[in-house]
Structure formats: C-alpha cells, structure tokens
Scaffold this motif. Structure first.
Motif, PDB file in Angstrom:
ATOM      1  N   LEU A  52       0.832  -1.204   0.000  1.00  0.00           N
ATOM      2  CA  LEU A  52       0.000   0.000   0.000  1.00  0.00           C
ATOM      3  C   LEU A  52       0.870   1.258   0.000  1.00  0.00           C
ATOM      4  CD1 LEU A  52      -2.772  -1.077   2.531  1.00  0.00           C
ATOM      5  CD2 LEU A  52      -2.989  -0.891   0.044  1.00  0.00           C
ATOM      6  N   VAL A  96      -8.365   0.946   7.737  1.00  0.00           N
ATOM      7  CA  VAL A  96      -8.408  -0.362   7.095  1.00  0.00           C
ATOM      8  C   VAL A  96      -8.462  -1.385   8.215  1.00  0.00           C
ATOM      9  CG1 VAL A  96      -7.242  -1.962   5.530  1.00  0.00           C
ATOM     10  CG2 VAL A  96      -7.060   0.516   5.150  1.00  0.00           C
ATOM     11  N   HIS A  98      -9.387  -5.193   9.853  1.00  0.00           N
ATOM     12  CA  HIS A  98      -9.587  -6.617   9.608  1.00  0.00           C
ATOM     13  C   HIS A  98     -10.279  -7.259  10.799  1.00  0.00           C
ATOM     14  CE1 HIS A  98      -8.129 -10.911   9.960  1.00  0.00           C
ATOM     15  NE2 HIS A  98      -8.768 -10.910   8.808  1.00  0.00           N
ATOM     16  N   ALA A 118     -12.065   0.881   4.799  1.00  0.00           N
ATOM     17  CA  ALA A 118     -11.940  -0.326   3.993  1.00  0.00           C
ATOM     18  C   ALA A 118     -11.918  -1.492   4.969  1.00  0.00           C
ATOM     19  CB  ALA A 118     -10.679  -0.298   3.149  1.00  0.00           C
ATOM     20  N   LEU A 120     -11.864  -5.618   5.837  1.00  0.00           N
ATOM     21  CA  LEU A 120     -11.446  -6.938   5.384  1.00  0.00           C
ATOM     22  C   LEU A 120     -12.008  -7.978   6.342  1.00  0.00           C
ATOM     23  CD1 LEU A 120      -7.633  -6.219   4.748  1.00  0.00           C
ATOM     24  CD2 LEU A 120      -9.590  -5.670   3.278  1.00  0.00           C
ATOM     25  N   PHE A 213     -14.378  -6.210   1.768  1.00  0.00           N
ATOM     26  CA  PHE A 213     -13.852  -7.396   1.110  1.00  0.00           C
ATOM     27  C   PHE A 213     -14.003  -8.592   2.051  1.00  0.00           C
ATOM     28  CE2 PHE A 213     -11.433  -3.856  -0.690  1.00  0.00           C
ATOM     29  CZ  PHE A 213     -11.574  -4.085  -2.049  1.00  0.00           C
ATOM     30  N   ALA A 257      -4.484  -6.272  -1.978  1.00  0.00           N
ATOM     31  CA  ALA A 257      -3.891  -4.953  -1.711  1.00  0.00           C
ATOM     32  C   ALA A 257      -4.017  -4.051  -2.928  1.00  0.00           C
ATOM     33  CB  ALA A 257      -2.425  -5.120  -1.306  1.00  0.00           C
ATOM     34  N   ARG A 259      -6.365  -4.227  -5.260  1.00  0.00           N
ATOM     35  CA  ARG A 259      -7.772  -3.820  -5.397  1.00  0.00           C
ATOM     36  C   ARG A 259      -8.099  -2.705  -4.415  1.00  0.00           C
ATOM     37  NH1 ARG A 259     -11.941  -8.693  -6.702  1.00  0.00           N
ATOM     38  NH2 ARG A 259     -13.304  -6.870  -6.684  1.00  0.00           N
ATOM     39  N   LEU A 260      -7.581  -2.816  -3.217  1.00  0.00           N
ATOM     40  CA  LEU A 260      -7.799  -1.770  -2.223  1.00  0.00           C
ATOM     41  C   LEU A 260      -7.148  -0.466  -2.680  1.00  0.00           C
ATOM     42  CD1 LEU A 260      -8.614  -0.581   0.453  1.00  0.00           C
ATOM     43  CD2 LEU A 260      -6.725  -1.823   1.533  1.00  0.00           C
ATOM     44  N   TRP A 263      -9.287   1.118  -5.304  1.00  0.00           N
ATOM     45  CA  TRP A 263     -10.467   1.786  -4.724  1.00  0.00           C
ATOM     46  C   TRP A 263     -10.065   3.126  -4.099  1.00  0.00           C
ATOM     47  CZ3 TRP A 263     -11.672   3.065   0.418  1.00  0.00           C
ATOM     48  CH2 TRP A 263     -12.992   3.501   0.625  1.00  0.00           C
TER      49      TRP A 263
END
Length: 269
Positions: A52, A96, A98, A118, A120, A213, A257, A259-260, A263
C-alpha cells in the motif's frame, strides 16, 4: 517501486509501524491498519503495508493493548488505542480494519479524522453471535479451536483446524504454521462484547466512503455476514475466491492490496 521496511513510532497509548511511500500521492489520506483478534501489527508487515505504501500512501499500523488478566481490554479500549493513533498523525485517515479491527473501525466512522473505511472480513454491526452459533453447530471442533484463541498455547490439532479457517487450501503448511505461531491470546472481554449488536452508524448517513472485502472460504466471518455489513453501509463489496479469514496473509494478498489501492485512488483522486 518497492516501499522500504517499516519504522516504529510511539504514540500516547503504545507503538505502531509506519511505512513512508517512495512516491507520495498528493493529498491522499493516510492509512491506519487495524488488526484482528489474536494478531498484532505484525500481520501488516508481511507485505501488505509495504504494498500500500508503494502505491503512494503513508501507512501506519498500531497494535491493540489487550490489558491484563485482572483488567482485560474491551472494545472501548481498542477504540481509545485507535483514536490515540489517529491523534498522533495529525491528518485525515482511511481506516483499514480486519475482523475485530474492522468492528473497531466501524465504531469510529463518525470520528472527525476518518475520511473513509476499507473493511477486510469485518466483524459485522449485528455482532458475531450468529456467525459463532452457526460455526458451533456446523463445525464444533473448529468452534472450540477458535474459542481457545483467547488462551495461550494450543494443540497441533487445533493449529490444523485454524489453518483451514484462516487460509485457503493453497497456502504452504510451513508458511501457515509460521503465521499461526505468532498469533497470541486475545482479550475475552473484547470478544464477548463483539458478540452483541454494535452501535455502528451507517456510512451512507455520514457521507463516508466505505468498501468491504471478504473471503468465500471464510467460516469465521462468512460471505453472508460480509454482504449484510455492506448492505448496512450501502457500500460496494467483493467476495474473493480461495481466501480464508486472514486475508492480508493468505495467498492472493497482493491482488487484494492492489484492489484496495485501486479503490483508494478512485475514491480520493
């Protein structure tokens, strides 16, 4: 362009890893990566954070302080950790999150520093009770192994079960066991609180961009829970084939990563 290895910085409630982008994107918000249960900021240092950063983002990854046996941390403590990390950055951030960290991120949606989220494989706003009961009925041995993640140690049999839940079938056994060996005890209080419905504001009501995701093979936060989280926030989502729960470590994490990062570029161009 490859991002450098992370440095470590201190903030009011602990320490966090930091990656400087080799070629920063102008006006891009910083990324604050919030780890899930039984993990730590190290999960982002296996490549995800650096990728990232290589896409032009300043990336930071704090660890949650789980408290002590006499005073275990709750979700409010984890939120305080994340707030303190945001305050130390003095800039707007995209959270982000998770798993359990995704629930903490959703609870912080209305913080003024938060530019978006975002998620996960996030623990959903409805709480984890439904997913936990379903796992207990469908796969009792795995449910017991997951419950034991609040305790130190664990058996070889439990490690094999957790490997199946956390990673896709293509993950090499040695790599999976390496990651599992680094996972530690989680706060029982935080996990207990996460079972219940949460006071999560919908992203659409706050005008905050959000994306979700999930992994199609994830039994801990199954695909239908991912879809309901996205529906609550009126947000786009993607279910990724072959991925287990530990998405930032599983095979295919590079594509996730990217795809993120795509976005983020589209949303904050």
């Amino acid at each position: 362009m490859r991002a450098p290895d992370p440095s470590e910085m201190h903030f009011a409630r602990g320490r966090m890893l930091a990656w400087d982008p080799p070629a920063p994107r102008p006006d891009a918000p910083a990324l604050l990566l919030l780890h899930g249960a039984a993990c730590g900021s190290w999960v982002w240092a296996e490549g995800f954070g650096a990728r990232l950063a290589a896409a032009g983002h300043a990336v930071f990854a704090p660890g949650f302080n789980r408290g002590t046996p006499d005073r275990p941390a709750g979700l409010a403590d984890y939120m305080a950790d994340a707030r303190a990390a945001m305050a130390a950055l003095h800039r707007r951030v995209v959270l982000v999150g998770h798993s359990l960290g995704g629930l903490v991120a959703q609870r912080l949606l209305d913080a003024p520093e938060v530019a978006g989220l975002a998620l996960l494989a996030p623990a959903p706003p409805e709480g984890l009770a439904w997913a936990s009961w379903r796992l207990a009925l469908a796969d009792p041995p795995l449910w017991r192994a997951v419950a034991r993640m609040t305790e130190p140690g664990g058996t070889v049999a439990e490690a094999a079960l957790l490997r199946r839940a956390l990673f896709g079938p293509g993950m090499a056994e040695a790599v999976a066991l390496h990651h599992l060996a680094r996972m530690g005890a989680e706060s029982r209080l935080a996990l207990l609180e996460a079972q219940a419905p949460q006071p999560v504001p919908p992203a659409w009501g706050l005008g905050r961009p959000l994306v979700v995701f999930g992994g199609r093979r994830d039994p801990l936060v199954p695909p239908d829970a991912v879809v309901r989280t996205a529906a609550w926030h009126a947000a786009p989502f993607a279910l990724l084939d072959g991925m287990g729960h530990a998405m930032m470590l599983d095979l295919g994490w590079e594509a996730l990563a990217d795809r993120l990062a795509g976005w983020l570029e589209e949303t904050y161009r």
